[in-house]
Design a protein around this motif. Structure first.
Motif, PDB file in Angstrom:
ATOM      1  N   ILE A 180       8.655   6.837   3.473  1.00 36.02           N
ATOM      2  CA  ILE A 180       9.609   5.796   3.881  1.00 36.02           C
ATOM      3  C   ILE A 180       8.977   4.940   4.967  1.00 36.02           C
ATOM      4  CG2 ILE A 180      11.799   5.407   5.092  1.00 36.02           C
ATOM      5  CD1 ILE A 180      12.805   8.020   3.630  1.00 36.02           C
ATOM      6  N   ALA A 181       8.376   5.591   5.958  1.00 35.48           N
ATOM      7  CA  ALA A 181       7.741   4.873   7.066  1.00 35.48           C
ATOM      8  C   ALA A 181       6.575   4.006   6.580  1.00 35.48           C
ATOM      9  CB  ALA A 181       7.266   5.869   8.121  1.00 35.48           C
ATOM     10  N   ALA A 182       5.825   4.492   5.598  1.00 34.14           N
ATOM     11  CA  ALA A 182       4.703   3.703   5.063  1.00 34.14           C
ATOM     12  C   ALA A 182       5.206   2.442   4.373  1.00 34.14           C
ATOM     13  CB  ALA A 182       3.878   4.545   4.084  1.00 34.14           C
ATOM     14  N   VAL A 183       6.278   2.571   3.602  1.00 31.87           N
ATOM     15  CA  VAL A 183       6.807   1.412   2.878  1.00 31.87           C
ATOM     16  C   VAL A 183       7.423   0.406   3.844  1.00 31.87           C
ATOM     17  CG1 VAL A 183       8.559   0.658   1.224  1.00 31.87           C
ATOM     18  CG2 VAL A 183       7.063   2.576   0.667  1.00 31.87           C
ATOM     19  N   VAL A 184       8.213   0.878   4.811  1.00 32.74           N
ATOM     20  CA  VAL A 184       8.820  -0.070   5.759  1.00 32.74           C
ATOM     21  C   VAL A 184       7.734  -0.748   6.591  1.00 32.74           C
ATOM     22  CG1 VAL A 184       9.334   1.475   7.718  1.00 32.74           C
ATOM     23  CG2 VAL A 184      10.823  -0.452   7.240  1.00 32.74           C
TER      24      VAL A 184
ATOM     25  N   GLN B  38       1.057   1.563   8.693  1.00 28.79           N
ATOM     26  CA  GLN B  38       0.882   1.914   7.287  1.00 28.79           C
ATOM     27  C   GLN B  38      -0.234   2.947   7.138  1.00 28.79           C
ATOM     28  OE1 GLN B  38       0.050  -1.447   4.744  1.00 28.79           O
ATOM     29  NE2 GLN B  38       0.518  -0.306   2.893  1.00 28.79           N
ATOM     30  N   ALA B  39      -1.332   2.755   7.864  1.00 26.31           N
ATOM     31  CA  ALA B  39      -2.430   3.722   7.816  1.00 26.31           C
ATOM     32  C   ALA B  39      -2.002   5.062   8.403  1.00 26.31           C
ATOM     33  CB  ALA B  39      -3.652   3.172   8.557  1.00 26.31           C
ATOM     34  N   HIS B  40      -1.305   5.026   9.544  1.00 23.91           N
ATOM     35  CA  HIS B  40      -0.844   6.259  10.185  1.00 23.91           C
ATOM     36  C   HIS B  40       0.081   7.062   9.291  1.00 23.91           C
ATOM     37  CE1 HIS B  40      -1.490   5.781  14.792  1.00 23.91           C
ATOM     38  NE2 HIS B  40      -2.548   5.405  14.107  1.00 23.91           N
TER      39      HIS B  40
END
Length: 198
Positions: free
Chosen positions: A68-72, A82-84
């Motif tokens: 979810i965090a990568a997409v947002v 996005q990398a993290h």
């Protein structure tokens, strides 16, 4: 190059060590965003417990929260986050590297189940400016998640709203571990470090 240099560990107040250790344990490295926040120690005092609650407790898996965090973060344009989040999804969340690499194809990829797609659709909509989330996103979420779990999803999205703005504005330098992960796994998507280089 970062606009504000992160503090070195020996420059930080001792009471921040537990927050730095907690972040290092979750991520496998110390993110440069925290030593930058340490210029204002009280900020870490408020931020670290909230982030730990959102990311480390609750009913949803670490892997789903990190996707979810990568997409947002991708929707907001924050390459640092996005990398993290992709790195943590693989290393702490147990998500397969191929699934992470194809997270932007979630709507048309059989690696993602309907429940994951519902959560990622909200993340994609909410990460845009202006926010594109609407009632239909929540109607779909309610097919798969309890109210408590939906609150967790929105909390992850909201936490990364702060982190996306923080890291993109500060031009926080991306650390070696997530940079290498992103370059290896997102090569086909032409992933770019953006403003987060040394």
């Amino acid at each position: 190059m970062a606009h504000i240099d992160p503090l070195k560990l020996d420059e930080m107040p001792e009471n921040l060590q537990s927050a730095m250790d907690m972040a290092s344990n979750l991520m496998g490295f110390l993110p440069n965003s925290l030593p930058t926040m340490a210029h204002w120690p009280e900020l870490i005092g408020g931020f670290a417990p909230m982030a730990a609650t959102i990311l480390r407790t609750g009913e949803l898996s670490i892997g789903l929260k990190q996707m979810i965090a990568a997409v947002v973060s991708g929707a907001a344009g924050c390459r640092y986050c996005q990398a993290h989040t992709s790195h943590v999804a693989a290393h702490a969340g147990g998500i397969d590297a191929e699934k992470i690499a194809r997270v932007w194809e979630f709507q048309n990829c059989d690696l993602f189940n309907d429940a994951e797609c519902a959560a990622l659709e909200l993340a994609l909509a909410a990460g845009q400016v202006p926010n594109a989330s609407n009632q239909s996103h929540f109607d779909r979420l309610k097919q798969f998640y309890s109210d408590r779990e939906i609150v967790e999803i929105v909390a992850v999205i909201s936490l990364f709203g702060f982190l996306n703005r923080w890291n993109d504005t500060m031009a926080t330098e991306l650390e070696a571990e997530p940079l290498e992960f992103a370059q290896q796994n997102f090569a086909a998507a032409h992933w770019d470090i953006g403003k987060h280089g040394a």
